[in-house]
Design an enzyme around this catalytic site. Structure first.
Site, mmCIF file in Angstrom:
data_model
loop_
_atom_site.group_PDB
_atom_site.id
_atom_site.type_symbol
_atom_site.label_atom_id
_atom_site.label_comp_id
_atom_site.label_asym_id
_atom_site.label_seq_id
_atom_site.Cartn_x
_atom_site.Cartn_y
_atom_site.Cartn_z
ATOM 1 N N GLY A 10 18.800 33.260 56.108
ATOM 2 C CA GLY A 10 18.210 32.505 54.216
ATOM 3 C C GLY A 10 17.127 33.039 53.703
ATOM 4 C CB ALA A 117 15.149 22.321 57.509
ATOM 5 C CE1 TYR A 149 21.658 20.281 51.863
ATOM 6 C CE2 TYR A 149 19.642 18.772 50.283
ATOM 7 C CZ TYR A 149 20.129 19.860 51.265
ATOM 8 O OH TYR A 149 19.014 21.141 51.536
#
Ligand code: UDP
Length: 323
Positions: A10, A117, A149
């Protein structure tokens, strides 16, 4: 060391992988190549210390051998970006919760240190002030598509802290604030790559809302250095850190800076979130970290300012176009 980076193909992950390889570690990037890509790690694919493993963190069986192999795990794999979160809520929530649950359970089984994270989004809807790690996290907003999220990541933080407190698992939690730089894609909503690509293509710069909202952008290289230093800091175990910079800019000013830097004559247009997502989106007016804590623990200082970041991103997009 042997180091596993989930989400290693990513945006942040691929930069982390490079730094870890440069430091002489053996690195496995475990990635399902959705928002990440082979392209992001093409510079290290031939490196003898590197291996890209295509897999999904939601599938424990594929993940397990790599956690067992590793000495340390950086868990960056996540479903993210406003577009993904709004349009694929089930995928977002299961990836962000089940993925972290798997990583933590396996790290506990094999006793491996993990960095989890998280995100500045966990501060939820907040009043305008620099955000401290001790401030309230999300608990109020109920709009599922907008806040799933943040909710999932807040739960990930709890789970990581629970493993730490109950089972002594060494964990470090970081909340990234608007991390930007080369390889970030604008496909899922991120403003800097979107504006730069639009400016270079001569397309309108799409400012959402009135553009007076502010953000504080951090260079990906600074963020990567911060998390590597935190993993090396024993005192940071069981703690949460904001990873960000103190520089604040409005989205209107960002649009102007991008135009000036690229010499583009793209017009700036203002759009409502409803026009973009067909759904009302609660944008934060301001999101600035208080970075006293990370400074105190590892002496963190961001080195690349916004101008420097934009120069690198413009260079990256120009190079992509030439390829
Ligand atoms: N934004 C914008 N135009 C775009 C994309 C984003 O004006 O094409 C705005 C967005 O509304 C937000 C800020 O830029 O106020 C940062 O958005 P991003 O998605 O990069 O990160 P967020 O802060 O929302 O996590």
């Amino acid at each position: 060391m042997n180091i596993l980076v989930t989400g290693g193909a990513g945006f942040i992950g691929s930069h982390l992988v490079e730094s870890l390889l440069d430091a002489g570690h053996q690195v496995v990037a475990f990635d399902n190549l959705t928002t990440g890509s082979r392209e992001n790690v093409k510079g290290v694919l031939a490196h003898p210390g590197f291996r890209l493993v295509e897999g999904d963190v939601r599938e424990e069986v594929t993940l397990e051998p790599w956690v067992e192999w590793a000495d340390q795990v950086y868990h960056l794999a996540a479903a993210l970006g406003v577009k993904t979160i709004m349009e694929k809520a089930v995928y977002s929530i299961t990836t962000n919760i089940r993925g972290t649950e798997n990583v933590l359970a396996l790290a506990d089984k094999y006793r491996k240190k993990v960095l989890v994270a998280s995100t500045s989004e966990v501060y939820g809807k907040h009043s305008n002030h620099a955000l401290k790690e001790t401030d309230d996290r999300i608990y109020g907003p109920t709009t599922i598509r907008r806040w799933n999220y943040a909710g999932a990541k807040a739960m990930d933080e709890f789970l990581a802290l629970a493993y730490h407190q109950e089972r002594g698992l060494p964990v470090v939690i970081v909340r990234f604030f608007n991390t930007v730089g080369p390889r970030q894609t604008g496909q899922y909503g991120m403003v800097v790559p979107r504006f730069v690509r639009q400016a270079l293509a001569g397309e309108p710069i799409t400012v959402y809302g009135d553009g007076n909202q502010t953000r504080s952008f951090t260079y990906v290289g600074d963020a990567v250095r911060a998390i590597i230093d935190l993993m090396a800091c024993p005192r940071a175990e069981g703690e949460i850190f904001n990873v960000g910079s103190g520089q604040v800019i409005s989205i209107n000013d960002l649009a102007r800076e991008v135009l000036a830097l690229t010499g583009s004559s793209s017009p700036i247009i203002h759009l409502d979130y409803e026009e973009v997502y067909g759904n009302s989106f609660e944008d934060m007016q301001e999101r600035t970290p208080d970075i006293t804590k990370i400074k105190e623990y590892i002496g963190f200082e961001p080195r690349v300012d916004l101008k420097g970041i934009l120069v690198k991103v413009v260079e990256y997009f120009r190079e992509q176009e030439r390829l």
